[in-house]
Every structure is written in C-alpha cells, then in structure tokens.
Design a protein around this motif. Sequence first.
Motif, PDB file in Angstrom:
ATOM      1  N   GLN A   1       0.664  -0.843  -0.319  1.00 28.42           N
ATOM      2  CA  GLN A   1      -0.085   0.509   0.103  1.00 28.42           C
ATOM      3  C   GLN A   1       0.539   0.873   0.046  1.00 28.42           C
ATOM      4  O   GLN A   1       1.942   1.743   0.897  1.00 28.42           O
TER       5      GLN A   1
ATOM      6  N   ALA B   1       4.411  -3.203   3.404  1.00 29.39           N
ATOM      7  CA  ALA B   1       4.274  -4.864   2.520  1.00 29.39           C
ATOM      8  C   ALA B   1       3.626  -5.298   4.219  1.00 29.39           C
ATOM      9  O   ALA B   1       3.556  -4.896   4.912  1.00 29.39           O
TER      10      ALA B   1
ATOM     11  N   VAL C   1       1.612  -8.820   4.156  1.00 31.14           N
ATOM     12  CA  VAL C   1       1.762 -10.150   3.940  1.00 31.14           C
ATOM     13  C   VAL C   1      -0.007 -10.431   3.873  1.00 31.14           C
ATOM     14  O   VAL C   1      -1.175  -9.946   4.298  1.00 31.14           O
ATOM     15  N   ARG C   2      -0.028 -11.316   3.001  1.00 31.93           N
ATOM     16  CA  ARG C   2      -1.347 -12.594   2.556  1.00 31.93           C
ATOM     17  C   ARG C   2      -0.808 -13.397   2.576  1.00 31.93           C
ATOM     18  O   ARG C   2       0.347 -14.143   2.224  1.00 31.93           O
TER      19      ARG C   2
ATOM     20  N   PRO D   1      -3.788 -10.609   7.191  1.00 28.31           N
ATOM     21  CA  PRO D   1      -2.561 -10.548   8.621  1.00 28.31           C
ATOM     22  C   PRO D   1      -3.508 -11.269   9.242  1.00 28.31           C
ATOM     23  O   PRO D   1      -2.704 -12.233  11.054  1.00 28.31           O
TER      24      PRO D   1
ATOM     25  N   ILE E   1      -1.727 -13.743  11.407  1.00 25.47           N
ATOM     26  CA  ILE E   1      -0.013 -13.411  12.430  1.00 25.47           C
ATOM     27  C   ILE E   1      -0.154 -14.033  13.307  1.00 25.47           C
ATOM     28  O   ILE E   1       1.138 -15.054  14.479  1.00 25.47           O
TER      29      ILE E   1
ATOM     30  N   ILE F   1       5.998 -17.275  12.861  1.00 24.28           N
ATOM     31  CA  ILE F   1       6.631 -15.964  12.597  1.00 24.28           C
ATOM     32  C   ILE F   1       8.103 -15.424  11.999  1.00 24.28           C
ATOM     33  O   ILE F   1       8.058 -14.837  11.219  1.00 24.28           O
TER      34      ILE F   1
ATOM     35  N   VAL G   1       9.054 -12.406   4.598  1.00 22.83           N
ATOM     36  CA  VAL G   1       8.280 -11.035   4.107  1.00 22.83           C
ATOM     37  C   VAL G   1       9.591 -10.016   4.173  1.00 22.83           C
ATOM     38  O   VAL G   1       9.574  -9.048   3.165  1.00 22.83           O
TER      39      VAL G   1
ATOM     40  N   ASN H   1       6.231  -5.003   8.406  1.00 21.19           N
ATOM     41  CA  ASN H   1       5.832  -4.677  10.009  1.00 21.19           C
ATOM     42  C   ASN H   1       6.433  -5.978  10.159  1.00 21.19           C
ATOM     43  O   ASN H   1       7.067  -6.946   9.943  1.00 21.19           O
TER      44      ASN H   1
ATOM     45  N   GLU I   1       8.147  -1.224  10.823  1.00 23.74           N
ATOM     46  CA  GLU I   1       7.961  -0.920  11.504  1.00 23.74           C
ATOM     47  C   GLU I   1       7.269  -1.566  12.773  1.00 23.74           C
ATOM     48  O   GLU I   1       7.122  -3.077  12.859  1.00 23.74           O
TER      49      GLU I   1
ATOM     50  N   ASP J   1       3.789   1.850  15.459  1.00 24.13           N
ATOM     51  CA  ASP J   1       3.385   1.269  14.128  1.00 24.13           C
ATOM     52  C   ASP J   1       1.677   1.453  15.410  1.00 24.13           C
ATOM     53  O   ASP J   1       2.135   1.369  16.281  1.00 24.13           O
TER      54      ASP J   1
ATOM     55  N   GLY K   1      -5.582   5.093   7.520  1.00 24.52           N
ATOM     56  CA  GLY K   1      -6.494   5.283   7.786  1.00 24.52           C
ATOM     57  C   GLY K   1      -7.628   5.559   7.061  1.00 24.52           C
ATOM     58  O   GLY K   1      -8.692   6.392   7.405  1.00 24.52           O
ATOM     59  N   VAL K   2      -6.706   6.829   6.179  1.00 30.56           N
ATOM     60  CA  VAL K   2      -7.009   7.739   5.528  1.00 30.56           C
ATOM     61  C   VAL K   2      -8.255   7.764   4.848  1.00 30.56           C
ATOM     62  O   VAL K   2      -7.446   6.765   3.565  1.00 30.56           O
ATOM     63  N   GLU K   3      -9.465   7.188   4.500  1.00 33.92           N
ATOM     64  CA  GLU K   3     -10.554   7.269   3.416  1.00 33.92           C
ATOM     65  C   GLU K   3     -11.171   8.243   2.942  1.00 33.92           C
ATOM     66  O   GLU K   3     -11.718   7.681   2.141  1.00 33.92           O
TER      67      GLU K   3
ATOM     68  N   GLY L   1      -4.194   5.520   3.212  1.00 36.71           N
ATOM     69  CA  GLY L   1      -5.290   4.976   3.523  1.00 36.71           C
ATOM     70  C   GLY L   1      -6.138   4.762   2.027  1.00 36.71           C
ATOM     71  O   GLY L   1      -5.233   5.133   1.661  1.00 36.71           O
TER      72      GLY L   1
ATOM     73  N   PRO M   1      -3.663  -1.616  -0.599  1.00 39.83           N
ATOM     74  CA  PRO M   1      -3.262  -2.761  -0.521  1.00 39.83           C
ATOM     75  C   PRO M   1      -3.223  -2.783  -2.224  1.00 39.83           C
ATOM     76  O   PRO M   1      -3.348  -3.453  -2.905  1.00 39.83           O
TER      77      PRO M   1
END
Length: 280
Positions: free
Chosen positions: A45, A60, A62-63, A74, A78, A87, A94, A114, A146, A176, A234-236, A255, A261
Amino acid sequence: SAKVGGRGSVQFFQPAMQAEAHARRELEDDLRPALGRGEFEVHYQPIRSLREDAFVVCEALVRWRHPRRGLVPPSDFIPIAEEIGLIHELGAWVLSTACRECALWPSNIGVAVNVSAVQFRHGDVLAQVTQALRTSGLAAARLEVEVTESALVDDVQATGSLLRLLRGAGVGVSLDDFGTGYSSLSYLRALPFSKVKIDRSFLDGAEVGNRAMLLLEGIARLSDALGMTVVVEGVETPEQLKLIASLGCIEQVQGFLFSRPMTADLIQAVLSPITPAKVA
Ligand code: C2E
Ligand code: MG
Ligand code: MG
Ligand code: MG
C-alpha cells in the motif's frame, strides 16, 4: 423458556466451542507447510507525502493465498504464526521479499515492513534485516521497520538497543498504531523512532475544533516537535485529508482514499510508468 446453566447449556455450547477449536487446528495445520508451498504473498500500500505530493514509501502487507479459503488476511494467521513459532521464518521471508521487490521500484521509493512483537523479543531481527539488504542490494535508507506498541511492553532497554542498532545501520524505525497501547508517550521519550504512525482510530469523529481533532493535532505536534516524521493511517475521505493537511505538521498519509494494498505486479506498474522505448 431457555434454561441458564445445567445440562442444556453445556450441550449447546460445547459443540460450538469444539467446532471453533477444530477450525483453528485446521488452519494451524495448513499454516505450517504454507511457506514451503509458496502460499504467502506480499501486497503493497503506497504512502503519500503531502509535501512532495507523491508516493514515497509502500507498506508491505502479507497475505496467505490458501488453496481452499482464498486470500486470508494477516489478522487471521499472524497470531497463529506467532504462537507456533513460524513467525520468525515468515518474518524473514517477508523482509527479504519486500527488499527484493522494492529494489525494482524507482530509487526514491522505500518500503516499510511490519515486524511482530514475538520476532522483536526472541528473534534475530537485526541479522534478518542485514541479510535482506545484502541479498537484495537495497540501500538501507529505503527500508523502514514498523513495530507496534505491544512489541515493546516488556523490555524498553533491550528494544532501545535493537532500535539504535537498526538506525545505526541506516534503517528507519516506525512506531505503528500509535496511541492504541498503554505507554505510548513514554515510548516516544525512551526510544529512537524516526517515524510515528498515528492509528486510524484518531480520525474517528474528528472535525474542526472538536475534541477528537484536538487530540489528533496534539499528538501530531508532539511527534513532530520530537523530530519524527508523522503519518496518519486509515485516511478514507477527502474531508479527513483536508483536516490533516490543515494541521501542517503531518507529513505523510496512508489510506483507501489514495490506494488499497496492491499485488507486487500492480504496484510496480503504478510506480514505474512505462517509458517510451528507445529508438535504436
Ligand atoms: P498495520 O501495520 O497497521 O497495517 C495497516 C492496515 O490497515 C492494513 O491491514 C491495511 O490494509 C489497512 N488499511 C490501510 N488503509 C486503510 C483505510 O483507509 N481504512 C481501513 N479501514 N483500513 C486501512 P492488513 O493488511 O489487513 O493488515 C493488518 C495488520 O496485520 C497490520 O496492521 C499489521 O499489524 C499486520 N501485518 C500485516 N503484514 C504483516 C507482516 O508481514 N508481518 C507482521 N508481523 N504483521 C503484519
Ligand atoms: Mg504497519
Ligand atoms: Mg498501522
Ligand atoms: Mg494497524
């Protein structure tokens, strides 16, 4: 009428709990071999600089592409990976994948990875970072690590020396989900973060002059005054962006307003616009 307690409720709840435990065990069994089977992928993202009016770094995320369940977020795996110790391996994967893929992007764009609390406490994050940089050839200045506040709770001393080693190696370190933990402000004093990512919950209900907005502004000014780059996650909406921009001390925004992402292929295409082929 329903009976509270007694045999009836036991018979009702037990199968539900068993089903949940079974589902969780199934996911755990699928998770162990998933790395070897190449089922993980990293999505990215982009994060926008308000000053430069451009994307400057990508986070980054992860999925897990599960053969039957599809794309698993995640938050669903996670915690299990942390519990079963996977992990460390997953985190190293990752890191190396993100560094390798970032090395293909324009050189003014970095990558943020992360790192889990468990990795931070028991892992060899510094060695993993060094290895990922070496094998990818990525400049250290393009990498940010992060960590969430929950990663820090038990040992501020040990965390401090690890963060200083990372910064000494030229890597950025970001706090974070800032503001969601217990000791946010004391961490800002004790630890050498280069960036603070203010949790998106601080945007909830923020409007010109109200308490939510004053809180967001206070945190942003404080972080800025301490010499850290301030990011809001998280800016939407355009309204949220306008409020953030009006403060003047928030340097970066992330965001859905700017981008969801994206897969590695897509982000690379977005970041490296096709240039006309050279005429021979
Ligand atoms: P995070 O590090 O705070 O990452 C941001 C999360 O917010 C991402 O969710 C992202 O998709 C989501 N997000 C971004 N913009 C918006 C927005 O405008 N609105 C909303 N509602 N959400 C937005 P995602 O990808 O599901 O990741 C969730 C969390 O999982 C991450 O939170 C991070 O803590 C963890 N995570 C993700 N990838 C990794 C990883 O490689 N390693 C570890 N240890 N944790 C990871
Ligand atoms: Mg993050
Ligand atoms: Mg975050
Ligand atoms: Mg988060």
